[in-house]
Write a protein that holds these residues in place. Sequence first.
Motif, mmCIF file in Angstrom:
data_model
loop_
_atom_site.group_PDB
_atom_site.id
_atom_site.type_symbol
_atom_site.label_atom_id
_atom_site.label_comp_id
_atom_site.label_asym_id
_atom_site.label_seq_id
_atom_site.Cartn_x
_atom_site.Cartn_y
_atom_site.Cartn_z
ATOM 1 N N THR A 117 61.705 42.765 56.236
ATOM 2 C CA THR A 117 62.953 42.228 56.773
ATOM 3 C C THR A 117 63.931 43.373 57.013
ATOM 4 O O THR A 117 63.840 44.429 56.387
ATOM 5 C CB THR A 117 63.609 41.218 55.810
ATOM 6 O OG1 THR A 117 63.881 41.869 54.569
ATOM 7 C CG2 THR A 117 62.734 40.010 55.589
ATOM 8 N N LEU A 118 64.870 43.137 57.899
ATOM 9 C CA LEU A 118 65.906 44.110 58.211
ATOM 10 C C LEU A 118 67.210 43.366 58.436
ATOM 11 O O LEU A 118 67.252 42.414 59.210
ATOM 12 C CB LEU A 118 65.517 44.907 59.457
ATOM 13 C CG LEU A 118 66.537 45.880 60.023
ATOM 14 C CD1 LEU A 118 66.886 46.962 59.002
ATOM 15 C CD2 LEU A 118 66.016 46.518 61.281
ATOM 16 N N THR A 128 71.490 44.171 59.077
ATOM 17 C CA THR A 128 72.537 45.168 59.300
ATOM 18 C C THR A 128 73.893 44.477 59.364
ATOM 19 O O THR A 128 73.981 43.282 59.639
ATOM 20 C CB THR A 128 72.339 45.950 60.617
ATOM 21 O OG1 THR A 128 72.585 45.080 61.715
ATOM 22 C CG2 THR A 128 70.958 46.558 60.708
ATOM 23 N N VAL A 174 61.485 46.671 65.896
ATOM 24 C CA VAL A 174 62.300 45.544 65.439
ATOM 25 C C VAL A 174 63.038 44.900 66.611
ATOM 26 O O VAL A 174 63.356 45.557 67.595
ATOM 27 C CB VAL A 174 63.331 45.962 64.361
ATOM 28 C CG1 VAL A 174 62.644 46.419 63.108
ATOM 29 C CG2 VAL A 174 64.268 47.038 64.864
ATOM 30 N N ILE A 178 60.396 41.715 60.308
ATOM 31 C CA ILE A 178 59.581 42.738 60.941
ATOM 32 C C ILE A 178 58.164 42.196 60.970
ATOM 33 O O ILE A 178 57.595 41.879 59.931
ATOM 34 C CB ILE A 178 59.678 44.069 60.178
ATOM 35 C CG1 ILE A 178 61.127 44.548 60.183
ATOM 36 C CG2 ILE A 178 58.743 45.109 60.795
ATOM 37 C CD1 ILE A 178 61.398 45.729 59.295
ATOM 38 N N ILE A 191 66.921 57.108 56.833
ATOM 39 C CA ILE A 191 66.658 55.912 57.631
ATOM 40 C C ILE A 191 67.130 56.200 59.051
ATOM 41 O O ILE A 191 68.243 56.690 59.250
ATOM 42 C CB ILE A 191 67.421 54.686 57.084
ATOM 43 C CG1 ILE A 191 67.086 54.441 55.616
ATOM 44 C CG2 ILE A 191 67.145 53.456 57.934
ATOM 45 C CD1 ILE A 191 68.027 53.462 54.945
ATOM 46 N N ILE A 238 62.841 51.138 63.637
ATOM 47 C CA ILE A 238 63.389 51.618 62.367
ATOM 48 C C ILE A 238 62.350 52.549 61.761
ATOM 49 O O ILE A 238 61.156 52.259 61.819
ATOM 50 C CB ILE A 238 63.734 50.445 61.420
ATOM 51 C CG1 ILE A 238 64.444 50.935 60.170
ATOM 52 C CG2 ILE A 238 62.525 49.639 61.043
ATOM 53 C CD1 ILE A 238 65.895 51.154 60.361
ATOM 54 N N ILE A 256 66.710 47.102 54.072
ATOM 55 C CA ILE A 256 65.344 46.996 54.585
ATOM 56 C C ILE A 256 64.387 46.682 53.449
ATOM 57 O O ILE A 256 64.522 47.229 52.346
ATOM 58 C CB ILE A 256 64.886 48.328 55.221
ATOM 59 C CG1 ILE A 256 65.899 48.812 56.237
ATOM 60 C CG2 ILE A 256 63.509 48.191 55.836
ATOM 61 C CD1 ILE A 256 65.758 50.258 56.583
ATOM 62 N N LYS A 257 63.423 45.846 53.732
ATOM 63 C CA LYS A 257 62.272 45.609 52.850
ATOM 64 C C LYS A 257 61.041 45.721 53.732
ATOM 65 O O LYS A 257 60.953 45.036 54.748
ATOM 66 C CB LYS A 257 62.337 44.243 52.192
ATOM 67 C CG LYS A 257 63.434 44.139 51.163
ATOM 68 C CD LYS A 257 63.362 42.826 50.436
ATOM 69 C CE LYS A 257 64.456 42.785 49.397
ATOM 70 N NZ LYS A 257 64.000 42.451 48.098
ATOM 71 N N LEU A 258 60.103 46.604 53.338
ATOM 72 C CA LEU A 258 58.893 46.825 54.118
ATOM 73 C C LEU A 258 57.666 46.769 53.230
ATOM 74 O O LEU A 258 57.619 47.418 52.187
ATOM 75 C CB LEU A 258 58.922 48.193 54.802
ATOM 76 C CG LEU A 258 59.826 48.363 56.007
ATOM 77 C CD1 LEU A 258 59.895 49.822 56.427
ATOM 78 C CD2 LEU A 258 59.335 47.516 57.154
ATOM 79 N N THR A 272 63.594 47.885 47.751
ATOM 80 C CA THR A 272 64.678 47.590 48.668
ATOM 81 C C THR A 272 65.270 48.926 49.080
ATOM 82 O O THR A 272 65.519 49.787 48.235
ATOM 83 C CB THR A 272 65.754 46.728 47.986
ATOM 84 O OG1 THR A 272 65.144 45.520 47.522
ATOM 85 C CG2 THR A 272 66.869 46.383 48.947
ATOM 86 N N ILE A 318 72.890 48.900 56.168
ATOM 87 C CA ILE A 318 71.544 48.429 56.476
ATOM 88 C C ILE A 318 70.782 48.156 55.198
ATOM 89 O O ILE A 318 70.942 48.874 54.207
ATOM 90 C CB ILE A 318 70.819 49.468 57.368
ATOM 91 C CG1 ILE A 318 69.533 48.913 57.934
ATOM 92 C CG2 ILE A 318 70.588 50.770 56.629
ATOM 93 C CD1 ILE A 318 68.984 49.752 59.079
#
Length: 166
Positions: free
Chosen positions: A116-117, A119, A80, A101, A51, A71, A128-130, A142, A126
């Motif tokens: 979503t992001l 931190t 982002v 995002i 990442i 990201i 992240i979901k993309l 995830t 961190i």
Amino acid sequence: MDKESLKASIVIGIIGMILISVIYFRPVSIERNYSGYMYAQNNEFGKSTEIKLVGELKKKLSLNYVFTGSIEVDGVKENVILKRIWAKNNIFKTVGYSAFIESKNTKTGQYEVNGTLNTSKNFNDIIIKLDKIDIKYNGEYTICGPSSNSEEAKSIILKMKKTIKI
């Protein structure tokens, strides 16, 4: 105190405030590389990944700090804009940064959420979901960092749930 001393004190005070403001409000460059782990709740698939978070943290007079950057995960790069999350009942304490995002749909002109992001306040953890990763691996994934297995990833999620309420 005579007039000359008063004028000199005021000038020195103004110069001092300007100098402090310039130093405090200067953007902070952030570049972080995490060893991450990608996993899905509904199946056994898990994968180690890298990442990369790159951008600038800008401090504002209103105390609403904003991180602007990008990201990159598993070959997917997204821009982002992270906003500061306040501690409950304390506007001077940051618990982390969070963002949706988004990308603009060229057909409709509307913005669509693609992930979503989240931190931690010091950018050490961190989550992240993309959507692009979900489509690539056909599931709901995830991605957590720094972690090398699903147990470490889940512990990061639990730790951040306590502070950020994700």
